[in-house]
Design an enzyme around this catalytic site. Structure first.
Site, PDB file in Angstrom:
ATOM      1  N   HIS A 114       0.815  -1.220   0.000  1.00  0.00           N
ATOM      2  CA  HIS A 114       0.000   0.000   0.000  1.00  0.00           C
ATOM      3  C   HIS A 114       0.849   1.270   0.000  1.00  0.00           C
ATOM      4  O   HIS A 114       0.345   2.348  -0.301  1.00  0.00           O
ATOM      5  CB  HIS A 114      -1.005  -0.006   1.162  1.00  0.00           C
ATOM      6  CG  HIS A 114      -0.430   0.272   2.515  1.00  0.00           C
ATOM      7  ND1 HIS A 114      -0.156  -0.719   3.441  1.00  0.00           N
ATOM      8  CD2 HIS A 114      -0.085   1.432   3.122  1.00  0.00           C
ATOM      9  CE1 HIS A 114       0.318  -0.170   4.543  1.00  0.00           C
ATOM     10  NE2 HIS A 114       0.363   1.132   4.371  1.00  0.00           N
ATOM     11  N   ASP A 172       0.163  -7.699   1.697  1.00  0.00           N
ATOM     12  CA  ASP A 172       0.567  -6.298   1.690  1.00  0.00           C
ATOM     13  C   ASP A 172       2.086  -6.143   1.730  1.00  0.00           C
ATOM     14  O   ASP A 172       2.633  -5.483   2.607  1.00  0.00           O
ATOM     15  CB  ASP A 172      -0.083  -5.552   2.858  1.00  0.00           C
ATOM     16  CG  ASP A 172      -0.077  -4.036   2.641  1.00  0.00           C
ATOM     17  OD1 ASP A 172       0.382  -3.594   1.573  1.00  0.00           O
ATOM     18  OD2 ASP A 172      -0.525  -3.311   3.549  1.00  0.00           O
ATOM     19  N   SER A 193       4.545   2.595   7.892  1.00  0.00           N
ATOM     20  CA  SER A 193       4.166   1.452   7.072  1.00  0.00           C
ATOM     21  C   SER A 193       5.323   0.988   6.200  1.00  0.00           C
ATOM     22  O   SER A 193       5.958   1.788   5.510  1.00  0.00           O
ATOM     23  CB  SER A 193       2.984   1.816   6.170  1.00  0.00           C
ATOM     24  OG  SER A 193       1.802   1.936   6.906  1.00  0.00           O
TER      25      SER A 193
END
Length: 499
Positions: free
Chosen positions: A128, A158, A232
């Protein structure tokens, strides 16, 4: 009570306490040695690892939402008197002919984190972080920057793998065995929260195997080390300096860290990363079954001692499970030597199984333990899970009905097939009504669902259902296990009490 000046009261109290301590040795308490509040310092560890953690900057070209929408009429320019103070303003949006000027495409930027796993320039991050990016730039701790290309990505866990071409070998880190991580172990995150590069936070592993409903293979490590936007894709380290997870998500009502951070375990991402580096895509194993959880009432209806395993609700006719003899109603309790304690263990283990490998699958079927041999196929990431064909029923002229377990049931007629949008090639006993507040209602049984089995025996008419329920009652069974299908052919098991 006498009133004393404040300074006298403080002095009197001090003297009284001193006298008490002197006169009464038992009142002297020694403070026990406190347990260590954490590592004395992670400065050396941080210094050793920080150059392997990178900031990932992406840019993406976006256009107006209505670009290419030919059905949207152009808005004419308002008629303004010459020299109007609003004339220049509207000229920004309308051309000389008075037609609306389409907005220009614009660039958007995003920031995330990543880390180097190979000194030659292999970098790992979240999918992402780079999803939809036109350009990816990697910023290193020493201030240098390199353009990156995407080697491969996987949306389901992911993760994305990038490649840069460095002028000299990079500082790299390695993965640890995340299966050995224990709740309470110290963990350290390094990343770029809110664009603040090279930020180090410390905490513990708060929980393992967390399912936050983000994908089919959820088994996150939970940590209270502060993770925020921009973290992230960054690494979660153990105290040996090895990566135990990729920081991926947080739960927060504010958007900032409240101590609920989640990392994809190294054991989950490593096989995916290896495949992305080798093939540019994932090659997951596929069993060809649809499964659901074994609840306590389902376990009771199946005669199991306790709830465990994954209950097969459907078998794909083209999948490897079909020729291996797996059937709806079977409970998978072991796969390729791995115990299946709960439903969500199975998809992850099957996905990690090499394609074309032959494995043993232990199932429970009608109270008996059986072992089946299955050759694993490759999962087509674009296909749906299960497609079911249940044959063509004989359609009676007049519906036959019955009521039991809070359900009104009917045989299928042409009119009922049309009303509930049930295909001609589907058979079963139709549920036409569900009593409000009944157990069936609580378990989301709906009018239009079809009963295909009762107590693992097929039924084709309301009379079959009644007969099978009577048999179960006489045998002392307290729960009736129903195999249901919705009009789209999706299967699931529901256990309803016979009392």
């Amino acid at each position: 009570m006498p009133v004393y000046p404040k300074n006298l009261m403080r002095r009197t109290s001090a003297l009284a306490i001193a006298a008490l301590l002197a006169a009464s040795p038992v009142a002297v308490f020694t403070q026990p040695a406190l347990a260590s509040a954490g590592p004395p310092s992670v400065a050396d560890l941080s210094e050793r690892l920080i150059d392997a953690v990178v900031n990932i900057s992406t840019s993406q070209t976006v256009t107006a939402d209505n670009e290419g929408d030919d059905d949207t009429p152009s808005q004419p320019m308002p008629k303004l008197p010459p020299g109007s103070p609003f004339e220049d303003f509207f000229n920004q949006f309308f051309n000389k002919d008075g037609k609306e000027v389409p907005p220009h495409p614009r660039k958007t930027e995003a920031l995330g984190s990543g880390f180097v796993i190979d000194a030659s320039g292999i970098i790992v991050t979240n999918n992402h972080v780079i999803d939809g990016a036109d350009d990816i730039e990697v910023n290193f701790n020493d201030g240098s920057k390199l353009k990156a290309k995407l080697l491969g990505r996987d949306k389901k866990v992911d993760v994305a793998v990038l490649k840069v071409d460095p002028p000299k070998p990079l500082k790299a880190v390695k993965f640890a065995d995340s299966d050995k991580v224990r709740v309470g172990d110290w963990a350290m995150a390094i990343g770029n929260p809110f664009g603040l590069s090279s930020t180090v936070t410390l905490g513990i592993i708060s929980a393992r195997n967390r399912d936050i409903n983000s994908g089919p293979y959820d088994n996150y490590l939970q940590t209270d080390a502060a993770i925020n936007k921009g973290n992230s894709g960054g690494p979660l380290f153990n105290m040996d300096g090895d990566v135990i997870g990729i920081n991926t998500a947080i739960i927060s009502p504010t958007g900032g860290s409240i101590g609920l951070g989640f990392s994809v375990p190294a054991a989950t991402v490593q096989p995916v990363i290896d495949q992305l580096r080798q093939f540019g895509e994932t090659r997951r194993g596929w069993l060809g079954v649809k499964i659901q959880s074994v609840t306590d009432d389902i376990a009771e209806s199946l005669g199991m001692d306790h709830a465990q395993g994954a209950l097969i609700a459907g078998v794909d006719g083209k999948g490897p499970a079909k020729p291996a003899g797996l059937e709806p109603g079977d409970v998978i309790v072991k796969f390729d030597g791995h115990d299946i304690k709960e439903m969500r263990d199975l998809p992850r283990i099957v996905a990690d199984t090499p394609v074309d490998k032959t494995v043993e699958v232990v199932i429970l079927r009608k109270g008996q333990s059986l072992t089946k041999t299955v050759t694993i196929a490759r999962l087509d990431e674009g296909e749906s899970t299960v497609k079911t064909s249940l044959g063509t029923p004989a359609v009676p002229e007049k519906p036959r009905t019955t009521k039991a377990l809070g359900l009104e049931m009917s045989s299928l007629t042409k009119e009922l097939r049309g009303k509930f949008k049930i295909g001609d090639d589907t058979k079963g006993v139709l549920i036409t009504n569900v009593d409000d507040g009944s157990t069936a209602d609580d378990k989301q049984v709906k009018p239009g669902d079809l009963i295909l089995q009762v107590g693992q025996q097929p039924v084709e008419s309301p009379a079959d259902v009644t007969k099978r329920l009577d048999e179960l009652k006489k045998s002392g069974t307290k729960q009736a296990l129903l195999l249901l299908s919705n009009p789209q052919g999706e299967l699931r098991f529901v256990a309803l009490g016979l009392d």
